[in-house]
Design a protein around this motif. Structure first.
Motif, PDB file in Angstrom:
ATOM      1  N   VAL A  32       0.857  -1.186   0.000  1.00  0.00           N
ATOM      2  CA  VAL A  32       0.000   0.000   0.000  1.00  0.00           C
ATOM      3  C   VAL A  32       0.891   1.232   0.000  1.00  0.00           C
ATOM      4  O   VAL A  32       1.702   1.418   0.914  1.00  0.00           O
ATOM      5  N   LEU A  33       0.745   2.057  -1.017  1.00  0.00           N
ATOM      6  CA  LEU A  33       1.545   3.279  -1.120  1.00  0.00           C
ATOM      7  C   LEU A  33       0.872   4.399  -0.341  1.00  0.00           C
ATOM      8  O   LEU A  33      -0.318   4.650  -0.490  1.00  0.00           O
ATOM      9  N   GLY A  34       1.654   5.085   0.467  1.00  0.00           N
ATOM     10  CA  GLY A  34       1.120   6.141   1.309  1.00  0.00           C
ATOM     11  C   GLY A  34       0.596   7.319   0.512  1.00  0.00           C
ATOM     12  O   GLY A  34       1.015   7.576  -0.617  1.00  0.00           O
ATOM     13  N   PRO A  54      -0.798 -12.899   2.590  1.00  0.00           N
ATOM     14  CA  PRO A  54      -0.506 -13.078   4.009  1.00  0.00           C
ATOM     15  C   PRO A  54       0.238 -11.917   4.654  1.00  0.00           C
ATOM     16  O   PRO A  54       0.458 -11.918   5.861  1.00  0.00           O
ATOM     17  N   LEU A  55       0.652 -10.945   3.841  1.00  0.00           N
ATOM     18  CA  LEU A  55       1.483  -9.854   4.352  1.00  0.00           C
ATOM     19  C   LEU A  55       1.031  -8.529   3.770  1.00  0.00           C
ATOM     20  O   LEU A  55       0.726  -8.429   2.573  1.00  0.00           O
ATOM     21  N   LEU A  56       1.024  -7.501   4.633  1.00  0.00           N
ATOM     22  CA  LEU A  56       0.605  -6.163   4.238  1.00  0.00           C
ATOM     23  C   LEU A  56       1.749  -5.197   4.539  1.00  0.00           C
ATOM     24  O   LEU A  56       2.202  -5.092   5.677  1.00  0.00           O
ATOM     25  N   VAL A  57       2.231  -4.511   3.506  1.00  0.00           N
ATOM     26  CA  VAL A  57       3.308  -3.538   3.671  1.00  0.00           C
ATOM     27  C   VAL A  57       2.767  -2.142   3.388  1.00  0.00           C
ATOM     28  O   VAL A  57       2.168  -1.904   2.332  1.00  0.00           O
ATOM     29  N   PHE A  58       2.999  -1.241   4.335  1.00  0.00           N
ATOM     30  CA  PHE A  58       2.650   0.163   4.136  1.00  0.00           C
ATOM     31  C   PHE A  58       3.938   0.948   3.927  1.00  0.00           C
ATOM     32  O   PHE A  58       4.869   0.857   4.733  1.00  0.00           O
ATOM     33  N   SER A  59       3.980   1.723   2.852  1.00  0.00           N
ATOM     34  CA  SER A  59       5.178   2.482   2.513  1.00  0.00           C
ATOM     35  C   SER A  59       4.835   3.959   2.362  1.00  0.00           C
ATOM     36  O   SER A  59       3.961   4.329   1.584  1.00  0.00           O
ATOM     37  N   GLY A  60       5.527   4.800   3.116  1.00  0.00           N
ATOM     38  CA  GLY A  60       5.319   6.234   2.973  1.00  0.00           C
ATOM     39  C   GLY A  60       5.811   7.006   4.174  1.00  0.00           C
ATOM     40  O   GLY A  60       5.432   6.707   5.317  1.00  0.00           O
ATOM     41  N   ARG A  99       9.649   9.292   0.211  1.00  0.00           N
ATOM     42  CA  ARG A  99       8.985  10.583  -0.024  1.00  0.00           C
ATOM     43  C   ARG A  99       8.360  10.681  -1.405  1.00  0.00           C
ATOM     44  O   ARG A  99       7.767  11.702  -1.755  1.00  0.00           O
ATOM     45  N   ASN A 100       8.498   9.641  -2.219  1.00  0.00           N
ATOM     46  CA  ASN A 100       7.878   9.632  -3.536  1.00  0.00           C
ATOM     47  C   ASN A 100       7.640   8.185  -3.956  1.00  0.00           C
ATOM     48  O   ASN A 100       8.059   7.246  -3.266  1.00  0.00           O
ATOM     49  N   THR A 101       6.992   7.999  -5.101  1.00  0.00           N
ATOM     50  CA  THR A 101       6.602   6.655  -5.522  1.00  0.00           C
ATOM     51  C   THR A 101       7.810   5.776  -5.811  1.00  0.00           C
ATOM     52  O   THR A 101       7.811   4.588  -5.474  1.00  0.00           O
ATOM     53  N   GLY A 102       8.827   6.334  -6.428  1.00  0.00           N
ATOM     54  CA  GLY A 102      10.020   5.550  -6.709  1.00  0.00           C
ATOM     55  C   GLY A 102      10.661   5.019  -5.437  1.00  0.00           C
ATOM     56  O   GLY A 102      11.056   3.845  -5.362  1.00  0.00           O
ATOM     57  N   GLU A 103      10.747   5.861  -4.415  1.00  0.00           N
ATOM     58  CA  GLU A 103      11.306   5.428  -3.139  1.00  0.00           C
ATOM     59  C   GLU A 103      10.390   4.436  -2.438  1.00  0.00           C
ATOM     60  O   GLU A 103      10.864   3.520  -1.750  1.00  0.00           O
ATOM     61  N   ASN A 104       9.066   4.613  -2.564  1.00  0.00           N
ATOM     62  CA  ASN A 104       8.138   3.615  -2.027  1.00  0.00           C
ATOM     63  C   ASN A 104       8.544   2.222  -2.472  1.00  0.00           C
ATOM     64  O   ASN A 104       8.586   1.271  -1.682  1.00  0.00           O
ATOM     65  N   ILE A 105       8.847   2.107  -3.733  1.00  0.00           N
ATOM     66  CA  ILE A 105       9.102   0.804  -4.333  1.00  0.00           C
ATOM     67  C   ILE A 105      10.490   0.285  -3.980  1.00  0.00           C
ATOM     68  O   ILE A 105      10.663  -0.853  -3.531  1.00  0.00           O
TER      69      ILE A 105
END
Length: 220
Positions: A32-34, A54-60, A99-105
């Protein structure tokens, strides 16, 4: 700024283009992207509760829409929403520096590697009008081997999306900025190429001429 029927029609055209219409299938992980829209967290959490992964990752961390608005990171706020919905804490990982989509990934990939989690399939959750750019960015910014990725978002129609905190005018500004980036960023290596049909370019041009330009970038 008055949103007359013609303006709304143009905006709906852009909104529809930003959707990639993937069919969601069970995966190894939900990422999930913040953002400033907490309904994205709810969508990701519900997918896990429905058994899609089975796993949920939150990035942001704090991005351009949440810096100054929130004191905690997007990932921390989203993870609390998921736990309030019944997601067990041990099924959640958080990445709070991006701080941005590229870094999220890229930072999520590093987080998964740190925990020795091998991911071959992934569900990516983002705002409805950022599906396409998130998908294009993932294709370029995921550092590991190619994996199966399906993109989804809160299941909300354009007409129902606005809230007291998320005004439709602001959404249109952001959609226009993202469409510009979809055209510019492949040349910089940030995103994969996405075809932009003539009718979408026409709607984009008209909306920019109407003043929906607050999220455009101007290069020197």
């Amino acid at each position: 700024m008055s949103l007359d029927p013609h303006t709304l029609s143009l905006a709906k055209r852009i909104w529809d283009y930003h959707h990639v219409h993937h069919t969601i299938q069970p995966a190894d992980c939900i990422l999930v992207l913040g953002s400033h829209d907490t309904r994205v967290a709810e969508r990701g959490a519900q997918l896990l509760l429905d058994g899609y992964a089975p796993l949920l990752v939150f990035s942001g961390g704090l991005g351009r829409l949440t810096e100054g608005l929130w004191s905690d990171s997007e990932a921390e706020i989203f993870s609390r929403i998921a736990m309030d919905m019944g997601v067990p804490p041990e099924k959640i990982l958080t990445e709070s520096r991006s701080r941005n989509t590229g870094e999220n990934i890229s930072l999520t990939y590093a987080l998964l590697r740190y925990h020795n989690i091998d991911v071959k399939s992934l569900i990516l959750v983002q705002k409805p009008y950022m599906e396409r750019r998130a998908y294009a960015t993932f294709q370029k910014q995921w550092p590991g081997p190619e994996i199966d990725i399906r993109v989804t978002s809160p299941q909300i129609a354009f007409e129902d999306y606005a809230t007291p905190d998320i005004q439709l005018e602001d959404v249109i500004h952001i959609m226009i900025g993202d469409l510009q980036r979809i055209q510019l960023y492949p040349k910089k290596g940030f995103q994969s190429y996405q075809d932009v049909p003539e009718d979408i370019l026409d709607a984009y041009t008209q909306l920019v001429e109407m003043g929906f330009d607050e999220h455009l970038i101007y290069e020197k």
